[in-house]
Design a protein around this motif. Sequence first.
Motif, PDB file in Angstrom:
ATOM      1  N   ALA A  48      54.493  60.915  15.810  1.00  0.00           N
ATOM      2  CA  ALA A  48      53.536  60.116  16.587  1.00  0.00           C
ATOM      3  C   ALA A  48      53.915  58.630  16.610  1.00  0.00           C
ATOM      4  CB  ALA A  48      52.118  60.289  16.043  1.00  0.00           C
ATOM      5  N   LYS A  49      55.224  58.364  16.634  1.00  0.00           N
ATOM      6  CA  LYS A  49      55.685  56.975  16.614  1.00  0.00           C
ATOM      7  C   LYS A  49      56.448  56.581  17.875  1.00  0.00           C
ATOM      8  CE  LYS A  49      55.941  56.715  11.563  1.00  0.00           C
ATOM      9  NZ  LYS A  49      56.830  56.483  10.384  1.00  0.00           N
ATOM     10  N   GLU A  50      56.678  57.526  18.776  1.00  0.00           N
ATOM     11  CA  GLU A  50      57.404  57.224  20.006  1.00  0.00           C
ATOM     12  C   GLU A  50      56.543  57.578  21.219  1.00  0.00           C
ATOM     13  OE1 GLU A  50      61.194  59.094  20.183  1.00  0.00           O
ATOM     14  OE2 GLU A  50      61.839  58.365  18.196  1.00  0.00           O
ATOM     15  N   LEU A  51      56.698  56.811  22.280  1.00  0.00           N
ATOM     16  CA  LEU A  51      55.969  57.113  23.513  1.00  0.00           C
ATOM     17  C   LEU A  51      56.440  58.437  24.085  1.00  0.00           C
ATOM     18  CD1 LEU A  51      56.003  53.636  25.328  1.00  0.00           C
ATOM     19  CD2 LEU A  51      54.067  54.715  24.174  1.00  0.00           C
ATOM     20  N   PRO A  52      55.539  59.248  24.628  1.00  0.00           N
ATOM     21  CA  PRO A  52      55.954  60.482  25.298  1.00  0.00           C
ATOM     22  C   PRO A  52      56.950  60.180  26.416  1.00  0.00           C
ATOM     23  CG  PRO A  52      53.578  60.461  24.990  1.00  0.00           C
ATOM     24  CD  PRO A  52      54.070  59.082  24.621  1.00  0.00           C
ATOM     25  N   LYS A  53      57.886  61.101  26.631  1.00  0.00           N
ATOM     26  CA  LYS A  53      58.917  60.921  27.655  1.00  0.00           C
ATOM     27  C   LYS A  53      58.369  61.363  29.015  1.00  0.00           C
ATOM     28  CE  LYS A  53      62.082  59.725  24.600  1.00  0.00           C
ATOM     29  NZ  LYS A  53      61.242  59.770  23.376  1.00  0.00           N
ATOM     30  N   ILE A  54      57.568  60.478  29.609  1.00  0.00           N
ATOM     31  CA  ILE A  54      56.956  60.771  30.898  1.00  0.00           C
ATOM     32  C   ILE A  54      57.347  59.679  31.890  1.00  0.00           C
ATOM     33  CG2 ILE A  54      54.802  61.110  32.176  1.00  0.00           C
ATOM     34  CD1 ILE A  54      55.186  63.292  30.192  1.00  0.00           C
ATOM     35  N   ASP A  55      57.979  60.078  32.992  1.00  0.00           N
ATOM     36  CA  ASP A  55      58.326  59.124  34.048  1.00  0.00           C
ATOM     37  C   ASP A  55      58.254  59.837  35.390  1.00  0.00           C
ATOM     38  OD1 ASP A  55      60.555  60.763  34.052  1.00  0.00           O
ATOM     39  OD2 ASP A  55      61.869  59.281  33.095  1.00  0.00           O
ATOM     40  N   LYS A  56      58.730  59.193  36.420  1.00  0.00           N
ATOM     41  CA  LYS A  56      58.646  59.773  37.769  1.00  0.00           C
ATOM     42  C   LYS A  56      59.378  61.108  37.843  1.00  0.00           C
ATOM     43  CE  LYS A  56      59.312  58.606  42.639  1.00  0.00           C
ATOM     44  NZ  LYS A  56      59.765  57.574  43.609  1.00  0.00           N
ATOM     45  N   SER A  57      60.504  61.201  37.149  1.00  0.00           N
ATOM     46  CA  SER A  57      61.285  62.446  37.198  1.00  0.00           C
ATOM     47  C   SER A  57      60.533  63.603  36.539  1.00  0.00           C
ATOM     48  CB  SER A  57      62.641  62.240  36.518  1.00  0.00           C
ATOM     49  OG  SER A  57      62.469  61.915  35.144  1.00  0.00           O
ATOM     50  N   TYR A  58      59.689  63.294  35.543  1.00  0.00           N
ATOM     51  CA  TYR A  58      58.900  64.357  34.901  1.00  0.00           C
ATOM     52  C   TYR A  58      57.987  65.029  35.917  1.00  0.00           C
ATOM     53  CZ  TYR A  58      55.256  66.602  32.121  1.00  0.00           C
ATOM     54  OH  TYR A  58      54.366  67.517  31.619  1.00  0.00           O
ATOM     55  N   TYR A  59      57.304  64.229  36.720  1.00  0.00           N
ATOM     56  CA  TYR A  59      56.390  64.793  37.720  1.00  0.00           C
ATOM     57  C   TYR A  59      57.154  65.453  38.866  1.00  0.00           C
ATOM     58  CZ  TYR A  59      52.880  62.066  35.230  1.00  0.00           C
ATOM     59  OH  TYR A  59      52.056  61.540  34.261  1.00  0.00           O
ATOM     60  N   GLY A 114      53.812  58.800  38.309  1.00  0.00           N
ATOM     61  CA  GLY A 114      54.899  58.218  37.547  1.00  0.00           C
ATOM     62  C   GLY A 114      55.344  56.849  38.013  1.00  0.00           C
ATOM     63  N   THR A 115      54.586  56.233  38.930  1.00  0.00           N
ATOM     64  CA  THR A 115      54.914  54.894  39.417  1.00  0.00           C
ATOM     65  C   THR A 115      53.689  53.990  39.266  1.00  0.00           C
ATOM     66  OG1 THR A 115      54.167  55.123  41.720  1.00  0.00           O
ATOM     67  CG2 THR A 115      56.343  56.035  41.168  1.00  0.00           C
ATOM     68  N   PRO A 116      53.882  52.665  39.337  1.00  0.00           N
ATOM     69  CA  PRO A 116      52.731  51.749  39.223  1.00  0.00           C
ATOM     70  C   PRO A 116      51.676  51.957  40.297  1.00  0.00           C
ATOM     71  CG  PRO A 116      54.781  50.558  38.862  1.00  0.00           C
ATOM     72  CD  PRO A 116      55.164  51.939  39.328  1.00  0.00           C
ATOM     73  N   ASP A 117      52.072  52.431  41.477  1.00  0.00           N
ATOM     74  CA  ASP A 117      51.105  52.626  42.560  1.00  0.00           C
ATOM     75  C   ASP A 117      50.049  53.660  42.209  1.00  0.00           C
ATOM     76  OD1 ASP A 117      52.209  50.743  44.187  1.00  0.00           O
ATOM     77  OD2 ASP A 117      53.292  52.139  45.474  1.00  0.00           O
ATOM     78  N   MET A 118      50.401  54.601  41.346  1.00  0.00           N
ATOM     79  CA  MET A 118      49.441  55.656  40.990  1.00  0.00           C
ATOM     80  C   MET A 118      48.190  55.048  40.390  1.00  0.00           C
ATOM     81  SD  MET A 118      47.988  57.829  38.612  1.00  0.00           S
ATOM     82  CE  MET A 118      47.321  59.461  38.713  1.00  0.00           C
ATOM     83  N   GLY A 119      48.342  54.148  39.419  1.00  0.00           N
ATOM     84  CA  GLY A 119      47.190  53.530  38.780  1.00  0.00           C
ATOM     85  C   GLY A 119      46.401  52.644  39.725  1.00  0.00           C
ATOM     86  N   LEU A 120      47.107  51.934  40.610  1.00  0.00           N
ATOM     87  CA  LEU A 120      46.429  51.058  41.564  1.00  0.00           C
ATOM     88  C   LEU A 120      45.578  51.859  42.544  1.00  0.00           C
ATOM     89  CD1 LEU A 120      49.328  48.525  42.300  1.00  0.00           C
ATOM     90  CD2 LEU A 120      47.325  48.183  40.828  1.00  0.00           C
ATOM     91  N   PHE A 324      46.412  58.450  30.531  1.00  0.00           N
ATOM     92  CA  PHE A 324      47.701  58.181  31.179  1.00  0.00           C
ATOM     93  C   PHE A 324      48.210  59.331  32.044  1.00  0.00           C
ATOM     94  CE2 PHE A 324      47.609  55.258  27.581  1.00  0.00           C
ATOM     95  CZ  PHE A 324      47.989  54.073  28.197  1.00  0.00           C
ATOM     96  N   ARG A 325      47.463  60.405  32.191  1.00  0.00           N
ATOM     97  CA  ARG A 325      47.933  61.517  33.024  1.00  0.00           C
ATOM     98  C   ARG A 325      48.178  61.027  34.452  1.00  0.00           C
ATOM     99  NH1 ARG A 325      42.171  64.912  33.186  1.00  0.00           N
ATOM    100  NH2 ARG A 325      40.857  63.060  33.130  1.00  0.00           N
ATOM    101  N   GLY A 326      49.262  61.465  35.025  1.00  0.00           N
ATOM    102  CA  GLY A 326      49.650  61.027  36.360  1.00  0.00           C
ATOM    103  C   GLY A 326      50.421  59.733  36.354  1.00  0.00           C
ATOM    104  N   SER A 327      50.266  58.938  35.293  1.00  0.00           N
ATOM    105  CA  SER A 327      50.937  57.660  35.155  1.00  0.00           C
ATOM    106  C   SER A 327      52.085  57.807  34.159  1.00  0.00           C
ATOM    107  CB  SER A 327      49.930  56.594  34.698  1.00  0.00           C
ATOM    108  OG  SER A 327      50.517  55.325  34.592  1.00  0.00           O
ATOM    109  N   THR A 328      52.477  56.709  33.552  1.00  0.00           N
ATOM    110  CA  THR A 328      53.470  56.730  32.479  1.00  0.00           C
ATOM    111  C   THR A 328      52.799  56.220  31.206  1.00  0.00           C
ATOM    112  OG1 THR A 328      54.201  54.495  33.064  1.00  0.00           O
ATOM    113  CG2 THR A 328      55.383  56.348  34.067  1.00  0.00           C
ATOM    114  N   PRO A 329      53.369  56.498  30.040  1.00  0.00           N
ATOM    115  CA  PRO A 329      52.716  56.121  28.784  1.00  0.00           C
ATOM    116  C   PRO A 329      52.573  54.618  28.556  1.00  0.00           C
ATOM    117  CG  PRO A 329      54.336  57.846  28.417  1.00  0.00           C
ATOM    118  CD  PRO A 329      54.541  57.354  29.809  1.00  0.00           C
ATOM    119  N   ASN A 330      53.208  53.826  29.388  1.00  0.00           N
ATOM    120  CA  ASN A 330      53.027  52.377  29.292  1.00  0.00           C
ATOM    121  C   ASN A 330      52.649  51.776  30.649  1.00  0.00           C
ATOM    122  OD1 ASN A 330      55.434  52.774  30.549  1.00  0.00           O
ATOM    123  ND2 ASN A 330      56.643  51.433  29.221  1.00  0.00           N
ATOM    124  N   GLY A 331      52.069  52.634  31.510  1.00  0.00           N
ATOM    125  CA  GLY A 331      51.667  52.193  32.843  1.00  0.00           C
ATOM    126  C   GLY A 331      50.159  52.018  32.947  1.00  0.00           C
TER     127      GLY A 331
END
Length: 430
Positions: A48-59, A114-120, A324-331
Amino acid sequence: MAKKKLNEYQQTVRDLSDRIVEAQSPIRVLDAIKWDDSVKAEFFKHKAKELPKIDKSYYANSALSFDSEAKKLQFQEIERDITRQLGQFNPVGQIMRRMCREYRMVVRMLEARGTPDMGLISQELYGSASDAFHAGDPTLSDLGMMLSEALQNISDRSDLVDEPKDLNAKQAVKMLQERLNKSFGEAEGTIRVFESDGILADAAAGADYIKIRSDAMFNERDIRVLEVHEGLVHVGTTLNGQAQPICTFLAKGPPSSTITQEGLAILMEVFSFASYPSRLRKLTNRTRAIHMAEEGGDFLDIYRFYLDEGYNEDDSFTNASRVFRGSTPNGQPFTKDLSYTKGFIMVYNFIQFAVRKGKLDRIPLLFCGKTTLEDMRTLSQLVEEGLVVPPQVLPPQMRDLNALSAWMCFSNFLNHLSLDRIEADYANIL
């Protein structure tokens, strides 16, 4: 009894409404943005010390179940035909055109996984934790902190400790099914309750069913909440929407109706005395977590926030992943979970104002389908025109408008009292 034949205008509205219902059918937002079990396993593999590997390619590996460009065009064509056939200012046409625009925005949001637009786009659809209800009022995050502070004051009381969760999913299914059969009376058997291992929440409602997560545990109070929240509100409004002979779109809800429906569900939990402090704490923590993410917090920050709030590791992961679902772990976060507190305040204020203005007939219309608050005046007109039928499935509290009106009249009076003055006056006797 034979169905009454629709006139030409009614049939036009029905045909356009049916097209919206059909067009939205393959859109499943939560299925499209959820993380699979491997993400959780990998997270704990790394302590539980690393961010999950979630990005645009994951989706990208989880393709949408529809052609997004074709789907946007389909809603554009329906919107165009609504204007052509009903005119620019037709009331029911305005509701349906807004639905088309919302669904196009939903498709755009899913395209942006997986992109910033998702959260917006999520903020446009569901709101932000920094939103205020009125100029100068507290924001959603402010209200979340205020509720959290109030709940903290009673958190250590031994007489408010939650009952142990000693009911497994199979037992919960049986108990909830029995309660719903009794609640729905003549509609017994209409609502099915069954186990499922494919949902993130403990339970989820569909058109005529409630799914219970196979590995979840419950107590009797949880079952009461599910009866009210998922059964009497979510399934009840769906059944009322499906009973609409003309405005069939009321059986399906775009994001604007999600805020109203979730708020209505929380309000009914309170009205029926089904809710409890740890339940409210769960909802306020969702608002606080989303606010933290909007302010730059990442998945690890939210995960640790839930650990600090007393949740175990599994639940902390699950709650953080909702953000963070649909987004990235730091988005930016997916803000749908703001619907509970935001909708609660909005629906409560609507009912209070309806009582104050003597428009009690507007209140049950909240249940005539997947409604949106801004449409309530229009829906009242549509009932008078015969385009919308009043709801048949209603919680007991909404059938007894006498008691509800008394509650709201007292509430309106109490809202005018100064809490600071009351606190000072009562300090010596409490």
